[in-house]
Write a protein that holds these residues in place. Structure first.
Motif, PDB file in Angstrom:
ATOM      1  N   VAL A  67       0.820  -1.223   0.000  1.00  0.00           N
ATOM      2  CA  VAL A  67       0.000   0.000   0.000  1.00  0.00           C
ATOM      3  C   VAL A  67       0.850   1.269   0.000  1.00  0.00           C
ATOM      4  CG1 VAL A  67      -1.976  -1.089   1.135  1.00  0.00           C
ATOM      5  CG2 VAL A  67      -0.194  -0.031   2.517  1.00  0.00           C
ATOM      6  N   ALA A  68       2.066   1.179   0.536  1.00  0.00           N
ATOM      7  CA  ALA A  68       2.916   2.373   0.583  1.00  0.00           C
ATOM      8  C   ALA A  68       3.273   2.874  -0.806  1.00  0.00           C
ATOM      9  CB  ALA A  68       4.194   2.083   1.371  1.00  0.00           C
ATOM     10  N   ALA A  69       3.175   1.983  -1.812  1.00  0.00           N
ATOM     11  CA  ALA A  69       3.510   2.386  -3.176  1.00  0.00           C
ATOM     12  C   ALA A  69       2.538   3.435  -3.712  1.00  0.00           C
ATOM     13  CB  ALA A  69       3.508   1.165  -4.092  1.00  0.00           C
ATOM     14  N   PHE A  70       1.381   3.595  -3.050  1.00  0.00           N
ATOM     15  CA  PHE A  70       0.389   4.544  -3.535  1.00  0.00           C
ATOM     16  C   PHE A  70       0.617   5.955  -2.992  1.00  0.00           C
ATOM     17  CE2 PHE A  70      -1.705   0.527  -4.353  1.00  0.00           C
ATOM     18  CZ  PHE A  70      -2.210   0.741  -5.623  1.00  0.00           C
ATOM     19  N   VAL A  71       1.725   6.156  -2.306  1.00  0.00           N
ATOM     20  CA  VAL A  71       2.109   7.509  -1.901  1.00  0.00           C
ATOM     21  C   VAL A  71       3.430   7.821  -2.594  1.00  0.00           C
ATOM     22  CG1 VAL A  71       2.526   9.081   0.016  1.00  0.00           C
ATOM     23  CG2 VAL A  71       1.014   7.123   0.337  1.00  0.00           C
ATOM     24  N   PRO A  72       3.386   8.353  -3.819  1.00  0.00           N
ATOM     25  CA  PRO A  72       4.640   8.638  -4.532  1.00  0.00           C
ATOM     26  C   PRO A  72       5.438   9.721  -3.828  1.00  0.00           C
ATOM     27  CG  PRO A  72       2.763   9.560  -5.710  1.00  0.00           C
ATOM     28  CD  PRO A  72       2.201   8.734  -4.597  1.00  0.00           C
ATOM     29  N   THR A  73       6.727   9.756  -4.108  1.00  0.00           N
ATOM     30  CA  THR A  73       7.624  10.696  -3.435  1.00  0.00           C
ATOM     31  C   THR A  73       7.192  12.151  -3.589  1.00  0.00           C
ATOM     32  OG1 THR A  73       9.457   9.152  -3.726  1.00  0.00           O
ATOM     33  CG2 THR A  73      10.025  11.426  -3.228  1.00  0.00           C
ATOM     34  N   PRO A  74       6.796  12.628  -4.788  1.00  0.00           N
ATOM     35  CA  PRO A  74       6.361  14.031  -4.890  1.00  0.00           C
ATOM     36  C   PRO A  74       5.159  14.349  -4.002  1.00  0.00           C
ATOM     37  CG  PRO A  74       6.847  13.170  -7.064  1.00  0.00           C
ATOM     38  CD  PRO A  74       6.872  11.994  -6.125  1.00  0.00           C
ATOM     39  N   VAL A  75       4.225  13.402  -3.863  1.00  0.00           N
ATOM     40  CA  VAL A  75       3.076  13.616  -2.978  1.00  0.00           C
ATOM     41  C   VAL A  75       3.537  13.678  -1.529  1.00  0.00           C
ATOM     42  CG1 VAL A  75       0.964  12.561  -2.074  1.00  0.00           C
ATOM     43  CG2 VAL A  75       1.361  12.634  -4.527  1.00  0.00           C
ATOM     44  N   MET A  76       4.392  12.734  -1.122  1.00  0.00           N
ATOM     45  CA  MET A  76       4.889  12.730   0.251  1.00  0.00           C
ATOM     46  C   MET A  76       5.683  13.999   0.559  1.00  0.00           C
ATOM     47  SD  MET A  76       5.104  11.375   3.200  1.00  0.00           S
ATOM     48  CE  MET A  76       4.536   9.691   3.043  1.00  0.00           C
ATOM     49  N   ARG A  77       6.521  14.419  -0.427  1.00  0.00           N
ATOM     50  CA  ARG A  77       7.335  15.614  -0.205  1.00  0.00           C
ATOM     51  C   ARG A  77       6.453  16.858  -0.102  1.00  0.00           C
ATOM     52  NH1 ARG A  77      11.501  15.498   2.398  1.00  0.00           N
ATOM     53  NH2 ARG A  77      10.699  17.351   3.385  1.00  0.00           N
ATOM     54  N   GLY A  78       5.455  16.937  -0.984  1.00  0.00           N
ATOM     55  CA  GLY A  78       4.521  18.050  -0.908  1.00  0.00           C
ATOM     56  C   GLY A  78       3.752  18.037   0.400  1.00  0.00           C
ATOM     57  N   PHE A  79       3.360  16.853   0.837  1.00  0.00           N
ATOM     58  CA  PHE A  79       2.655  16.719   2.106  1.00  0.00           C
ATOM     59  C   PHE A  79       3.520  17.225   3.260  1.00  0.00           C
ATOM     60  CE2 PHE A  79       2.124  13.899   5.857  1.00  0.00           C
ATOM     61  CZ  PHE A  79       0.898  14.365   6.283  1.00  0.00           C
ATOM     62  N   ILE A  80       4.788  16.861   3.263  1.00  0.00           N
ATOM     63  CA  ILE A  80       5.687  17.277   4.345  1.00  0.00           C
ATOM     64  C   ILE A  80       5.903  18.787   4.314  1.00  0.00           C
ATOM     65  CG2 ILE A  80       8.064  17.130   5.174  1.00  0.00           C
ATOM     66  CD1 ILE A  80       8.012  14.169   4.390  1.00  0.00           C
ATOM     67  N   GLU A  81       6.097  19.352   3.107  1.00  0.00           N
ATOM     68  CA  GLU A  81       6.315  20.802   3.025  1.00  0.00           C
ATOM     69  C   GLU A  81       5.084  21.569   3.486  1.00  0.00           C
ATOM     70  OE1 GLU A  81       9.104  22.201   2.492  1.00  0.00           O
ATOM     71  OE2 GLU A  81      10.194  20.383   1.958  1.00  0.00           O
ATOM     72  N   GLY A  82       3.908  21.109   3.091  1.00  0.00           N
ATOM     73  CA  GLY A  82       2.691  21.753   3.576  1.00  0.00           C
ATOM     74  C   GLY A  82       2.527  21.588   5.072  1.00  0.00           C
ATOM     75  N   LEU A  83       2.890  20.401   5.553  1.00  0.00           N
ATOM     76  CA  LEU A  83       2.796  20.126   6.977  1.00  0.00           C
ATOM     77  C   LEU A  83       3.730  21.025   7.780  1.00  0.00           C
ATOM     78  CD1 LEU A  83       1.356  18.036   8.861  1.00  0.00           C
ATOM     79  CD2 LEU A  83       3.515  16.796   8.842  1.00  0.00           C
ATOM     80  N   VAL A  84       4.895  21.295   7.235  1.00  0.00           N
ATOM     81  CA  VAL A  84       5.842  22.197   7.898  1.00  0.00           C
ATOM     82  C   VAL A  84       5.176  23.553   8.141  1.00  0.00           C
ATOM     83  CG1 VAL A  84       7.969  23.518   7.573  1.00  0.00           C
ATOM     84  CG2 VAL A  84       7.943  21.061   7.096  1.00  0.00           C
ATOM     85  N   CYS A  85       4.535  24.073   7.112  1.00  0.00           N
ATOM     86  CA  CYS A  85       3.872  25.382   7.239  1.00  0.00           C
ATOM     87  C   CYS A  85       2.741  25.333   8.254  1.00  0.00           C
ATOM     88  CB  CYS A  85       3.336  25.826   5.877  1.00  0.00           C
ATOM     89  SG  CYS A  85       4.599  26.020   4.599  1.00  0.00           S
ATOM     90  N   VAL A  86       1.896  24.296   8.160  1.00  0.00           N
ATOM     91  CA  VAL A  86       0.733  24.195   9.047  1.00  0.00           C
ATOM     92  C   VAL A  86       1.177  24.017  10.497  1.00  0.00           C
ATOM     93  CG1 VAL A  86      -1.287  22.798   9.608  1.00  0.00           C
ATOM     94  CG2 VAL A  86      -0.766  23.325   7.223  1.00  0.00           C
ATOM     95  N   THR A  87       2.185  23.159  10.709  1.00  0.00           N
ATOM     96  CA  THR A  87       2.638  22.899  12.077  1.00  0.00           C
ATOM     97  C   THR A  87       3.292  24.131  12.685  1.00  0.00           C
ATOM     98  OG1 THR A  87       3.024  20.579  11.491  1.00  0.00           O
ATOM     99  CG2 THR A  87       4.046  21.381  13.510  1.00  0.00           C
ATOM    100  N   ILE A  88       4.127  24.800  11.917  1.00  0.00           N
ATOM    101  CA  ILE A  88       4.812  25.979  12.446  1.00  0.00           C
ATOM    102  C   ILE A  88       3.815  27.066  12.829  1.00  0.00           C
ATOM    103  CG2 ILE A  88       6.317  27.908  11.818  1.00  0.00           C
ATOM    104  CD1 ILE A  88       8.079  25.949  10.332  1.00  0.00           C
ATOM    105  N   ILE A  89       2.846  27.340  11.955  1.00  0.00           N
ATOM    106  CA  ILE A  89       1.889  28.400  12.273  1.00  0.00           C
ATOM    107  C   ILE A  89       1.038  28.007  13.485  1.00  0.00           C
ATOM    108  CG2 ILE A  89      -0.064  27.672  10.839  1.00  0.00           C
ATOM    109  CD1 ILE A  89       1.346  31.239  11.303  1.00  0.00           C
ATOM    110  N   GLY A  90       0.851  26.692  13.683  1.00  0.00           N
ATOM    111  CA  GLY A  90       0.115  26.240  14.860  1.00  0.00           C
ATOM    112  C   GLY A  90       0.906  26.369  16.142  1.00  0.00           C
ATOM    113  N   GLN A  91       2.243  26.362  16.044  1.00  0.00           N
ATOM    114  CA  GLN A  91       3.099  26.465  17.224  1.00  0.00           C
ATOM    115  C   GLN A  91       3.506  27.906  17.542  1.00  0.00           C
ATOM    116  OE1 GLN A  91       4.123  23.922  19.372  1.00  0.00           O
ATOM    117  NE2 GLN A  91       2.546  22.794  18.260  1.00  0.00           N
ATOM    118  N   VAL A  92       3.354  28.817  16.586  1.00  0.00           N
ATOM    119  CA  VAL A  92       3.771  30.207  16.799  1.00  0.00           C
ATOM    120  C   VAL A  92       3.076  30.829  18.011  1.00  0.00           C
ATOM    121  CG1 VAL A  92       3.638  32.543  15.829  1.00  0.00           C
ATOM    122  CG2 VAL A  92       4.586  30.674  14.477  1.00  0.00           C
TER     123      VAL A  92
END
Length: 576
Positions: A132-157
């Motif tokens: 099942v992990a094959a259904f999360v391609p690297t560009p999707v995972m990388r985009g998810f992490i970059e978006g998550l960085v923004c969301v998490t940081i603004i939540g911790q500010v």
């Protein structure tokens, strides 16, 4: 007969494998590595509890049971499981849709979610669904992490600056922060910003695996300074008293209506968390050796999460950052994690009073520093150059997270990735082939203009498997190539080297296509047809229609047969 049960036991309990071959010289490195793992996991566990939305003590409850469970059941000798930023935020959003953060209900549902996640991990492992992990391609995972960085940081500010936070998407939280900046007090702001600056500075100055990790050094330093300078009286929020001793056994909430609401988030966490964990396990295996069983990794994450939830903790997954600490500290086996679990156990029993004065802004700084370290903007820049479509996929995931939400963003990315897979599978890239001068290689003439074609013969590559959803596209491509051939083709040599599978619908459509072209005076032949494919073509009547002599082992053989036939026809015409 005696081997079979032993083999099953070693597969089910991988600890039996590495423990039986354990070397005495590994003991000291494993013990030293356990100190590094403990020094990282204790402050980060408390900090990541803020991401999940639960009290810091639950971060400590989350450490010991997963480390023990994975050491027994995991196939990686070095992987460290523990709290995670990406999946932690999904947990907070999933539970936040049901209960109010800061309440006992929220904490109980967070632990229930961990048990549910563990159940899914275990079920998928038993069903051998490691693919099942094959259904999360690297560009999707990388985009998810970059978006998550923004969301998490603004939540911790807000925690970093000691101001009021807000719910909503990234932009709503950002607007709330900007509106309340004037309400910030000097002491919390200085505590948070100095802690963040110290984290970033120590990450740059210290070696990759320091004897004292940056998170522990900053946590201890901030606790001492705030205590000496009277920061609490100046408005700095502190963790406060933490309960000592072992956690109580916490039964999960079994209300079917509540569980149904938790299931989507749990499945998303399993998918994302497993992709992260498997990547970390493979990275550790590449460095330290050993084999990784993807299905057993699912199984191992099951009890790790279930025990964490039952003992008052939250979800865990394999962590690349913590695994890197273990690897850099010289860990050899999971004994390092077992020793780290003992140290964390002793921390729970004896040392929790030491964390009473830990400032909340410092915990926020630890989280923000971890997210900044996780961000890799250079990957997106490289992806833009390498593949604009995949770059667009990453951007869509980031935009979805910032506007719709984290869970919606990753869901959108996975769905778009599946759409791309379906499109590419159903639209195989056919090509007209020509012979590369001086060789027997045949390549796409659009990419190799110097490739030689043969008048009257169209060499066509199907480009992929033939089934009900792709055969129509292949037929259209072949007809277009026939219409464009100059001089008009009288024979089609279909290179089936890329066809591993053909179904009944495709056989019937191919049979009709051949009959249609034969009626127009165009004969058909095949090259490089695999045995299972040819057997299906025989049963469909294609072999009888084309003739057994119309199948060639190589494209070259089909070309030579055509040329010989042309020379024979020319000779006969000359005699006449």
């Amino acid at each position: 007969m005696s081997r079979h049960p032993a083999s099953i036991a070693r597969r089910s309990l991988p600890i039996l494998g590495w423990a039986a071959s354990y070397r005495r010289e590994w003991l000291t490195p494993d013990i030293l590595a356990s100190l590094a793992i403990w020094a990282v996991m204790v402050p980060e566990g408390m900090a990541y509890a803020g991401i999940v939305g639960v009290p810091p003590i639950m971060g400590l409850y989350t450490i010991v049971p997963p480390l023990l469970a994975y050491a027994v059941l995991g196939t990686s000798r070095l992987l460290v499981v523990g709290p995670d930023t990406a999946t932690g935020l999904i947990s907070a959003l999933t539970v936040g849709a049901i209960a109010v953060q800061g309440t006992a209900e929220f904490n109980a549902l967070t632990s229930t979610l961990a048990v549910l996640i563990g159940g899914f991990f275990l079920l998928f492992g038993i069903l051998r669904m490691g693919w099942v992990a094959a259904f999360v391609p690297t560009p999707v995972m990388r985009g998810f992490i970059e978006g998550l960085v923004c969301v998490t940081i603004i939540g911790q500010v807000p925690h970093l600056l000691g101001i009021e936070g807000a719910s909503g998407n990234f932009f709503q939280k950002l607007w709330q922060v900007l509106q309340h900046l004037r309400d910030a007090s000097l002491a919390p702001v200085l505590t948070g910003l100095l802690s963040l600056a110290a984290m970033q500075l120590l990450r740059r100055l210290l070696p990759p695996v320091p004897r004292v990790p940056a998170a522990l050094a900053v946590a201890v330093g901030a606790t001492i300074l705030v205590g000496l300078l009277g920061g609490e009286a100046a408005g700095v929020s502190l963790v406060g008293a933490l309960p000592s001793g072992l956690p109580q056994l916490t039964l999960p909430v079994l209300d079917p209506a509540v569980l149904r609401q938790l299931v989507p988030g749990a499945l998303a966490i399993v998918l994302v968390g497993y992709a992260e964990a498997l990547g970390a396990a493979k990275a550790a295996a590449a460095d330290g050796g050993g084999d990784i069983d993807p299905n057993q990794e699912l199984v191992a994450h099951g009890p790790a999460n279930m025990l964490s939830g039952l003992f008052g903790g939250f979800l865990v997954v394999g962590s690349l950052s913590k695994t890197s600490v273990a690897m850099g500290a010289g860990a050899r086996t999971q004994l390092a994690n077992l020793c780290a679990a003992v140290l964390c156990f002793l921390t729970l029993v004896l040392l929790t009073p030491l964390f009473r004065g830990l400032p909340h802004p410092t915990l926020a700084a630890i989280v923000i520093a971890a997210m900044l370290h996780l961000s890799k903007p250079r990957y997106l820049r490289d992806l833009f150059v390498r593949n604009r479509w995949e770059f667009g996929l990453s951007v869509v995931v980031i935009a979805g997270e910032l506007t719709l939400g984290v869970l919606q963003g990753i869901t959108l990315g996975v769905l778009l990735a599946l759409v791309v897979v379906i499109y590419r599978t159903t639209h195989p890239r056919g090509a007209v082939l020509g012979q590369v001068p001086g060789s027997e290689a045949y390549r796409d003439v659009a990419l190799h203009p110097d490739a030689q074609t043969f008048p009257g013969l169209l060499i066509w590559r199907a480009g992929g498997d033939l089934f009900f959803a792709s055969v129509g596209h292949v037929a259209l491509g072949l007809k277009a190539a026939l219409a464009a051939s100059r001089p008009a083709a009288r024979r089609v040599l279909l290179d089936a080297g890329s066809v591993n599978f053909i179904d009944t619908s495709a056989c019937d459509a191919l049979l009709g296509l051949i009959k249609q072209q034969q009626a127009q005076g165009i004969s058909f032949a095949f090259a490089r047809v695999r045995d299972p494919v040819r057997e299906r073509m025989r049963l469909a009547g294609i072999e009888a229609l084309v003739g057994p002599d119309g199948f060639y082992e190589r494209v070259t053989d089909g070309v030579r047969a055509w040329l010989q036939n042309e020379r024979g026809a020319a000779a006969s015409s000359g005699k006449d």
